[in-house]
Design a protein around this motif. Sequence first.
Motif, PDB file in Angstrom:
ATOM      1  N   LEU A 120      -6.089  -2.898  13.589  1.00  0.00           N
ATOM      2  CA  LEU A 120      -5.323  -1.828  12.931  1.00  0.00           C
ATOM      3  C   LEU A 120      -4.685  -2.337  11.644  1.00  0.00           C
ATOM      4  CD1 LEU A 120      -3.605  -0.138  16.021  1.00  0.00           C
ATOM      5  CD2 LEU A 120      -5.379   0.852  14.559  1.00  0.00           C
ATOM      6  N   PHE A 121      -4.243  -3.587  11.660  1.00  0.00           N
ATOM      7  CA  PHE A 121      -3.631  -4.152  10.458  1.00  0.00           C
ATOM      8  C   PHE A 121      -4.659  -4.318   9.344  1.00  0.00           C
ATOM      9  CE2 PHE A 121      -0.319  -6.275   8.233  1.00  0.00           C
ATOM     10  CZ  PHE A 121       0.842  -5.955   8.937  1.00  0.00           C
ATOM     11  N   ILE A 122      -5.854  -4.799   9.703  1.00  0.00           N
ATOM     12  CA  ILE A 122      -6.918  -4.938   8.705  1.00  0.00           C
ATOM     13  C   ILE A 122      -7.300  -3.564   8.160  1.00  0.00           C
ATOM     14  CG2 ILE A 122      -9.303  -5.639   8.325  1.00  0.00           C
ATOM     15  CD1 ILE A 122      -7.355  -7.945   8.604  1.00  0.00           C
ATOM     16  N   ALA A 123      -7.375  -2.558   9.041  1.00  0.00           N
ATOM     17  CA  ALA A 123      -7.711  -1.196   8.619  1.00  0.00           C
ATOM     18  C   ALA A 123      -6.678  -0.659   7.630  1.00  0.00           C
ATOM     19  CB  ALA A 123      -7.792  -0.280   9.838  1.00  0.00           C
ATOM     20  N   THR A 124      -5.400  -0.925   7.907  1.00  0.00           N
ATOM     21  CA  THR A 124      -4.339  -0.475   6.994  1.00  0.00           C
ATOM     22  C   THR A 124      -4.438  -1.193   5.657  1.00  0.00           C
ATOM     23  OG1 THR A 124      -2.886  -0.043   8.885  1.00  0.00           O
ATOM     24  CG2 THR A 124      -1.851  -0.240   6.720  1.00  0.00           C
ATOM     25  N   ALA A 125      -4.695  -2.508   5.694  1.00  0.00           N
ATOM     26  CA  ALA A 125      -4.828  -3.278   4.452  1.00  0.00           C
ATOM     27  C   ALA A 125      -5.997  -2.782   3.617  1.00  0.00           C
ATOM     28  CB  ALA A 125      -5.002  -4.756   4.780  1.00  0.00           C
ATOM     29  N   MET A 126      -7.078  -2.374   4.264  1.00  0.00           N
ATOM     30  CA  MET A 126      -8.237  -1.852   3.539  1.00  0.00           C
ATOM     31  C   MET A 126      -7.948  -0.465   2.937  1.00  0.00           C
ATOM     32  SD  MET A 126     -10.553  -4.263   3.827  1.00  0.00           S
ATOM     33  CE  MET A 126      -9.126  -5.358   3.711  1.00  0.00           C
ATOM     34  N   SER A 127      -7.000   0.279   3.525  1.00  0.00           N
ATOM     35  CA  SER A 127      -6.743   1.661   3.107  1.00  0.00           C
ATOM     36  C   SER A 127      -5.779   1.760   1.939  1.00  0.00           C
ATOM     37  CB  SER A 127      -6.180   2.463   4.290  1.00  0.00           C
ATOM     38  OG  SER A 127      -7.056   2.432   5.387  1.00  0.00           O
ATOM     39  N   ILE A 128      -4.937   0.733   1.775  1.00  0.00           N
ATOM     40  CA  ILE A 128      -3.860   0.819   0.789  1.00  0.00           C
ATOM     41  C   ILE A 128      -4.419   0.729  -0.628  1.00  0.00           C
ATOM     42  CG2 ILE A 128      -3.282  -1.604   0.400  1.00  0.00           C
ATOM     43  CD1 ILE A 128      -0.734   1.022   1.466  1.00  0.00           C
ATOM     44  N   SER A 129      -3.734   1.380  -1.561  1.00  0.00           N
ATOM     45  CA  SER A 129      -4.045   1.268  -2.996  1.00  0.00           C
ATOM     46  C   SER A 129      -2.818   0.769  -3.729  1.00  0.00           C
ATOM     47  CB  SER A 129      -4.483   2.620  -3.573  1.00  0.00           C
ATOM     48  OG  SER A 129      -5.738   3.005  -3.083  1.00  0.00           O
ATOM     49  N   ALA A 130      -3.014   0.205  -4.894  1.00  0.00           N
ATOM     50  CA  ALA A 130      -1.896  -0.329  -5.679  1.00  0.00           C
ATOM     51  C   ALA A 130      -1.591   0.618  -6.825  1.00  0.00           C
ATOM     52  CB  ALA A 130      -2.233  -1.716  -6.198  1.00  0.00           C
TER      53      ALA A 130
END
Length: 753
Positions: free
Chosen positions: A166-176
């Motif tokens: 879930l943490f990896i999925a969230t990291a992949m979803s975020i934008s800067a």
Amino acid sequence: MQILPSMLLPVIAAQKAVGDSLIKPLGHHELLLVLIQLSLLLLVARGLGELMRRIDLPPVVGELLAGVLLGPSLFGWLFPALYTQIFPKSQEQSNLLSVVSWLGVLFLLIVTGLETDLNLIIRKGKTALLISLGGIVVPFVTGFGLGWLLPESFLSDPTKRLVFSLFIATAMSISAVPVIAKVLMDLNLIRRDIGQVTLAAGMTDDTIGWILLSVVSGLASSGKFNFTTVLTSVGSAVLFLAIAFTIGRTVVDQILRWVDDSIGGSTASLSVLLILSLFAASLTHELGLEAALGAFVFGILAGQSRRFSREAGHTLEMITAGFLAPIFFASAGLKVDLLKLLVPQTFIFGLIVLAVACVGKFTGAYIGSRLGGLSHWEALAMGSGMNARGAMEIIVATIGLSLGVLNPQMYSIIVMVAIVTSLIAPPLLRWTLSNVVMSEEEANRLAQEELSSRSFIKKIHRVLMPTRGGTNVQLAAQLVSHMAHQNPIEVTALYAHSDKQPVRKARQAATLVKETTAEEAFSAVAQEMQLPTGTTLQTKVESGQNKAKVILQEANKGYDLIVLGATEQKGSNKALFNMLVDRIVQEAPCATMVVKSHLSQPQGESCTIAQQPLRHILVPTVGTDYSKNAVEIASTIAAQTGALVTIVNVINLPHLEYILYEERSLHPFREIAQNLVEQQAEIGRLLGAEVNIRILKGSSPSREILKFAQAEGIDLIILGSNMRMVTGRVFFGHGVDTILSNAHCPVAIITSP
């Protein structure tokens, strides 16, 4: 004698306890290090940023690379001892730099908010939402699958693979969003439709991403899925946005209005913006959301207020671009250790993570863009822009590391993904946007914005109208009323009087007379104004040593235009209008418009005049900025009243006699005059007016203008002129004086300081 020391023992003990609890100030060495760090980061970041600019890349690329070069990957590898001295592995020292870095994030989001067109985002809201959902769902699914398949050596705790995935999925979803915003600013694309939609989608994406992060962080802390955390995070975000864009919009506008009225100036406006934005950032942070969300939202609200100083916004942008943003981007790169990624297994799986991150985000944003109605190239641009992760993903990685979800190996991979995606986003965005065809609607909007940025009339937001209730100021009120229907402006009528006290017996009667006269003056102006819905006439009664000083003090509170009646009192041979008006025009901190109605005074000083029909407006021009200002005022009034604007230029024959003796032709001068009036006529047409042009010639320009005005039945002459001082009086030139004195119709003269 021994009793006294025993009595002092409790006091001494209390002082010792207080002394032990005192917080020590920042140490000499710690302060020295943070100053060296900031200067070094800023030097390299700005230097590489300018280098990138010279090779036609956005400066943010160089700013991100600066941190990588100064980090353990290069500087720490080449000069390990010096690197350790400048960037020691100390939490306290790192926190000092993090504070400055976070200020860079917040300031960048405030500036982005100021540049955000909320109305455009609302119009594109469906598209932005679809892009955001695509940019969240697809990378979340692919990221979750990746986390489930990675070897156990990349997990901090193999028994918590669900939380890790879930943490990896969230990291992949975020934008800067800060990186996206900086790239759009660097490429001068932030005002484009695609730029605004990218920001809207990015902020929506970021908000959802941080809600996901709060949920996953709660899961990592508690070890179980908690619906309460989910509902709290979602509810907090919705509630904050709802309050901000309803009640908050009004509150921010009222605060800025009060500060502008009470203090004035760009410094006060900037201070209020920062106070409100930092407070909002702290509020969203406390709610478990991203602090940058609060700063961004309040930047939008301040940018929508008429009372926010554009000069303050420009100052903030310069501080951010020149100092805080480079520090933020460079400090993000400091956390990258490329040497750890050279281990074969880490390198291979790092490339796999990078590929999944790029493909997932790009595919999701592309699908959402196409569903939202964007073209192929626009969708590619959206995928390129949304793919940038930047420091936001680094923050996610840092949180994961602190919670024990990520090990140092996986942390380095995620940071590498953040840096690489931020580096490849600008060139991809530039390439894809170069193929995006601008629509006619967008081209017109950008042309209008470009015109507005250089326009005199578009910069007028606050108008001050000193009044005694005479015919000249009543006609001026009618003209301002027409302007208000074309541009949103605030109008303040001011009744100024001297505070010289009469004798005691007559003081009360004099006060009553002043109050009555002020009410009559305001009533006369108010009846002439037919302001648009939502715009009210504000009134003020002020007193001082003399009326001119009172008016000028009020004018210094951030007004953009002072509108005056030419002869509110009996004139003087030493003044063009009268001593009061002349002094205000001479010392005004902003533009002035003086109106001479040439109408007879109705019975009673404050009796109202009839609405004056405006069918034909004449603007003489000599091609200067002053003439352009007059064209803009005339065209704005004409756009509301339906009047025809005629722009004339007079070829002065006596001035050309010697030249004509040589050239025997007026053709070159006609050509110059034709180009001149055509250029200014185009400005009038862009403002919505019907514009005609005429070239006149004669021995006296002012006489030719008056003859033309009489023959054509002109209803209003508007002159633009610069002021010259002659023996202490206002002087615009003999021609302007002649027109003011002899015109058969009303005359308005526009000046700039």
